[in-house]
Design a protein around this motif. Structure first.
Motif: not given
Length: 191
Positions: A98, A102, A133, A142-143, A145-146, A149, A151-152, A154
């Motif tokens: 991560e 972002g 992403v 986005r919801e 994806r988050e 797990g 995330t922007d 990753l």
């Protein structure tokens, strides 16, 4: 080559698998079967190198100031480390990390790598890298994806057979570019 097999001791499932195989024709061609047989001969050596190199790269990434988390079963920090140790002797070449900065840092990293090959698939002799992403999961809301797990920041890395020092050198220079967010004209996200 990507290949696999389905196995079961349950006769009902076996009958269904046979029907699917017969109906869809999902069996290897002779050439693919030959490639599989040839590749299996060196698989243990390749898996050892993938695992050894991934361990070195994961440990290096874990110490990098621009990385907030590394996911690799060989790390002491891996949440299910005990389970991983019981289940397998080698941890393979797949890892993710991560980026603190972002999505933009992820895109900048993809633009800056030179040794690591951009790929939306993973698992090869060479080191492959992807930023979900902006690549594989760009169309996923986005919801969602988050929630799963992704995330922007990753980044997924399939560590290849190269010397881990070379992989680290490439990631190091690319992370420096990503920190500065300097544009490099090789890849850019369309999302």
């Amino acid at each position: 080559l990507v290949a696999g097999c389905n196995r079961t001791a349950d006769e009902r499932i076996l009958d269904r698998l046979r029907l699917i195989r017969k109906t869809l024709g999902s069996i290897q061609s002779p050439h693919e079967a030959w490639l599989t047989a040839r590749g299996i001969k060196t698989l243990p050596l390749r898996l050892q190198q993938h695992s050894r190199a991934a361990q070195v790269v994961a440990e290096w990434l874990e110490q990098h100031p621009d990385v907030s988390r590394v996911n690799y079963p060989g790390l002491a920090s891996f949440p299910q480390r005990d389970l991983a140790e019981r289940q397998h002797a080698l941890h393979g070449g797949m890892l993710s990390f991560e980026l603190k900065q972002g999505a933009e840092a992820g895109i900048a990293l993809m633009n800056a790598v030179r040794l690591c090959v951009l790929a939306e698939n993973l698992g090869a002799a060479e080191t492959l890298i992807t930023h979900p992403v902006s690549m594989t999961h760009g169309d996923v809301p986005r919801e969602m994806r988050e929630r799963i797990g992704i995330t922007d920041g990753l980044v997924r890395l399939s560590v290849g057979l190269e010397d881990p020092r070379d992989i680290i050198a490439d990631l190091s220079q690319a992370l420096e570019v990503a920190r500065k967010n300097e544009p490099v004209a090789t890849y850019s996200s369309t999302r």
